[in-house]
Scaffold this active site. Sequence first.
Site, PDB file in Angstrom:
ATOM      1  N   HIS A 139      30.539 131.591  38.340  1.00 34.13           N
ATOM      2  CA  HIS A 139      30.927 132.320  37.124  1.00 34.13           C
ATOM      3  C   HIS A 139      29.746 132.527  36.185  1.00 34.13           C
ATOM      4  O   HIS A 139      29.118 131.560  35.757  1.00 34.13           O
ATOM      5  CB  HIS A 139      31.979 131.531  36.339  1.00 34.13           C
ATOM      6  CG  HIS A 139      33.142 131.088  37.169  1.00 34.13           C
ATOM      7  ND1 HIS A 139      34.017 130.130  36.746  1.00 34.13           N
ATOM      8  CD2 HIS A 139      33.571 131.471  38.386  1.00 34.13           C
ATOM      9  CE1 HIS A 139      34.948 129.945  37.666  1.00 34.13           C
ATOM     10  NE2 HIS A 139      34.692 130.743  38.681  1.00 34.13           N
ATOM     11  N   TYR A 175      38.315 135.985  28.797  1.00 37.24           N
ATOM     12  CA  TYR A 175      38.421 134.873  29.716  1.00 37.24           C
ATOM     13  C   TYR A 175      37.070 134.408  30.284  1.00 37.24           C
ATOM     14  O   TYR A 175      36.333 135.165  30.909  1.00 37.24           O
ATOM     15  CB  TYR A 175      39.371 135.178  30.888  1.00 37.24           C
ATOM     16  CG  TYR A 175      39.348 134.045  31.860  1.00 37.24           C
ATOM     17  CD1 TYR A 175      39.872 132.821  31.480  1.00 37.24           C
ATOM     18  CD2 TYR A 175      38.726 134.148  33.083  1.00 37.24           C
ATOM     19  CE1 TYR A 175      39.771 131.732  32.312  1.00 37.24           C
ATOM     20  CE2 TYR A 175      38.629 133.068  33.923  1.00 37.24           C
ATOM     21  CZ  TYR A 175      39.142 131.870  33.535  1.00 37.24           C
ATOM     22  OH  TYR A 175      39.032 130.801  34.355  1.00 37.24           O
ATOM     23  N   HIS A 224      42.625 137.784  34.503  1.00 34.42           N
ATOM     24  CA  HIS A 224      43.481 136.707  34.022  1.00 34.42           C
ATOM     25  C   HIS A 224      44.848 137.226  33.579  1.00 34.42           C
ATOM     26  O   HIS A 224      45.381 136.834  32.531  1.00 34.42           O
ATOM     27  CB  HIS A 224      42.795 135.911  32.906  1.00 34.42           C
ATOM     28  CG  HIS A 224      42.863 134.434  33.144  1.00 34.42           C
ATOM     29  ND1 HIS A 224      43.773 133.638  32.528  1.00 34.42           N
ATOM     30  CD2 HIS A 224      42.158 133.629  33.955  1.00 34.42           C
ATOM     31  CE1 HIS A 224      43.621 132.391  32.938  1.00 34.42           C
ATOM     32  NE2 HIS A 224      42.647 132.359  33.815  1.00 34.42           N
ATOM     33  N   GLU A 274      46.345 132.547  42.239  1.00 32.93           N
ATOM     34  CA  GLU A 274      46.178 131.186  41.695  1.00 32.93           C
ATOM     35  C   GLU A 274      47.442 130.708  40.992  1.00 32.93           C
ATOM     36  O   GLU A 274      47.648 129.512  40.845  1.00 32.93           O
ATOM     37  CB  GLU A 274      44.968 131.112  40.758  1.00 32.93           C
ATOM     38  CG  GLU A 274      45.141 131.845  39.439  1.00 32.93           C
ATOM     39  CD  GLU A 274      43.872 131.811  38.579  1.00 32.93           C
ATOM     40  OE1 GLU A 274      42.799 132.142  39.103  1.00 32.93           O
ATOM     41  OE2 GLU A 274      43.975 131.453  37.397  1.00 32.93           O
ATOM     42  N   ARG A 295      44.584 133.974  46.864  1.00 38.44           N
ATOM     43  CA  ARG A 295      43.780 132.869  46.305  1.00 38.44           C
ATOM     44  C   ARG A 295      44.661 131.806  45.646  1.00 38.44           C
ATOM     45  O   ARG A 295      44.457 131.400  44.489  1.00 38.44           O
ATOM     46  CB  ARG A 295      42.691 133.366  45.367  1.00 38.44           C
ATOM     47  CG  ARG A 295      43.086 134.372  44.347  1.00 38.44           C
ATOM     48  CD  ARG A 295      41.896 134.831  43.516  1.00 38.44           C
ATOM     49  NE  ARG A 295      41.526 133.913  42.462  1.00 38.44           N
ATOM     50  CZ  ARG A 295      40.579 132.979  42.544  1.00 38.44           C
ATOM     51  NH1 ARG A 295      39.898 132.786  43.649  1.00 38.44           N
ATOM     52  NH2 ARG A 295      40.319 132.205  41.526  1.00 38.44           N
ATOM     53  N   GLU A 351      35.800 130.133  45.675  1.00 35.26           N
ATOM     54  CA  GLU A 351      35.385 129.959  44.277  1.00 35.26           C
ATOM     55  C   GLU A 351      34.611 128.643  44.166  1.00 35.26           C
ATOM     56  O   GLU A 351      35.087 127.596  44.609  1.00 35.26           O
ATOM     57  CB  GLU A 351      36.608 129.926  43.359  1.00 35.26           C
ATOM     58  CG  GLU A 351      36.238 129.734  41.896  1.00 35.26           C
ATOM     59  CD  GLU A 351      37.437 129.855  40.953  1.00 35.26           C
ATOM     60  OE1 GLU A 351      38.581 129.786  41.425  1.00 35.26           O
ATOM     61  OE2 GLU A 351      37.200 130.027  39.747  1.00 35.26           O
TER      62      GLU A 351
HETATM   63  C1  GCO Z   1      39.826 130.916  37.929  1.00 38.69           C
HETATM   64  C2  GCO Z   1      40.853 130.636  36.915  1.00 38.69           C
HETATM   65  C3  GCO Z   1      40.891 129.295  36.266  1.00 38.69           C
HETATM   66  C4  GCO Z   1      42.137 129.035  35.472  1.00 38.69           C
HETATM   67  C5  GCO Z   1      42.366 127.578  35.260  1.00 38.69           C
HETATM   68  C6  GCO Z   1      43.602 127.301  34.442  1.00 38.69           C
HETATM   69  O1  GCO Z   1      39.038 130.025  38.204  1.00 38.69           O
HETATM   70  O2  GCO Z   1      39.851 132.002  38.447  1.00 38.69           O
HETATM   71  O3  GCO Z   1      41.505 131.705  36.417  1.00 38.69           O
HETATM   72  O4  GCO Z   1      39.745 128.947  35.612  1.00 38.69           O
HETATM   73  O5  GCO Z   1      42.043 129.677  34.243  1.00 38.69           O
HETATM   74  O6  GCO Z   1      42.454 126.981  36.497  1.00 38.69           O
HETATM   75  O7  GCO Z   1      43.785 125.945  34.249  1.00 38.69           O
HETATM   76 MG    MG Z   2      41.400 133.244  37.934  1.00 38.92          MG
END
Ligand code: GCO
Ligand code: MG
Length: 418
Positions: A139, A175, A224, A274, A295, A351
């Site tokens: 990231h 985010y 997000h 996620e 994912r 990731e």
């Molecule tokens: C990502 C995510 C996370 C989430 C987190 C929430 O890695 O793609 O979106 O960072 O925001 O796991 O607790």
């Molecule tokens: Mg995410």
Amino acid sequence: MTFDTFANPWPPRENIEITSVRAITTAPEGTALVVVRIDTNVPGLYGLGCATFTQRWKAVQTLVDEHLARLLVGRYPGDITDLVRLCAFTGYWRGGPVSNNAISGVDQALWDIAGKRAGLPVHELLGGKVRAAADTYIHAAGRTADEAIEQAHGFIEEGWRHIRLQLSTPGGGGYGAPALPTVYPDAPYRNGWSARDYLRRVPELFEAARAALPRDTELLHDVHSRLTPKEAVILARSLEPYGLFFLEDVLPPEHWDRLPEVRAASPVPLAVGELTTSLTDAVRLVRDGGVDFIRSHVSDIGGLTPARKIADLAELSGVRTAWHGPGDTSPIGAAANVALDVTSVAFGIQEGHIYNEATHDVFPGTLRIESGYLTPNDAPGWGIDIDEDAAARYPAELSGHDAWAAGVRRPDGALEAP
Ligand code: GCO
Ligand code: MG
């Protein structure tokens, strides 16, 4: 109803039985992690599994210690699938992140024990490697495009080929990057987030990034879950010239049934999952054509055992995997991700998260990303231990991460989905 109700209809083997099951919590990066430890009557034979639901860690801990432990003590640890089904079905209602994380902790701990008994790493129990290592993305974020690009340059120099780029926006909905200061002085909520403003800023970020970064760097972005289906299409189309590797979580789970139409109109591959909280949710995303990359967060769908089924379904459906692996995954969970990555033909990308040194102290054997690659440990089981004295030095606290999750509001004051 007595404990006999849960009796195993086949005899235990080799005089091995589970003697205790408990949840251990720790927060070496400030984010609460939950790990299940299962002990057996064989001296030194125990297993560890990731059960991290950081926003509700105490509920998971209670479920493991109060409900699941009594089902498992006295049982043979090699019956992984049966024990995981027993844990799930005794709750009658299935799914949900609290229950699935608790079950994942049990599931992964039993796989760890199986590996230690066999003297093999878990990935060999799963059929062995089909690749040497898992390529990861990392990231990069900034208050401005230049700041994000500068950070990306640093990662590229360290060997990464895949970079997720995030940009600050007013109100924090960008985010992964800090919120910009108040920009709506006349609005009821001065520090609000606007989807329209976001849709204008993100293509500018990628235009600048494409001009500044090496051509072969793969770029990713995480929305997000903050857009409507139509806004998602607008964003995907505006990002077409920049050839993204994937665009993540354009829609909240409540609108996932619209994903096939968004995907059909999107020139950019979509990554979603996620927020899946059941195996069936993840199956629907893959089967119904909503995703190019699935994912799921492995512990949120119940552990390695269900995740393997998704990896197989993805392989048969032409979908790739990109297991969720942020800092609210314990190093045991990260090792489970890598075991899936190196054994599955459907692997797309992993990731990556760079754990701090305190986490390495708490979890000796934690994997390190090298030149962007995660290589699994060849020690038996997960090859990762826990130092409980070190874990106790970083106690988990309530309400750190859940405040973050509900921190974005529109300029009119309406709470935005995280
Ligand atoms: C990502 C995510 C996370 C989430 C987190 C929430 O890695 O793609 O979106 O960072 O925001 O796991 O607790
Ligand atoms: Mg995410």
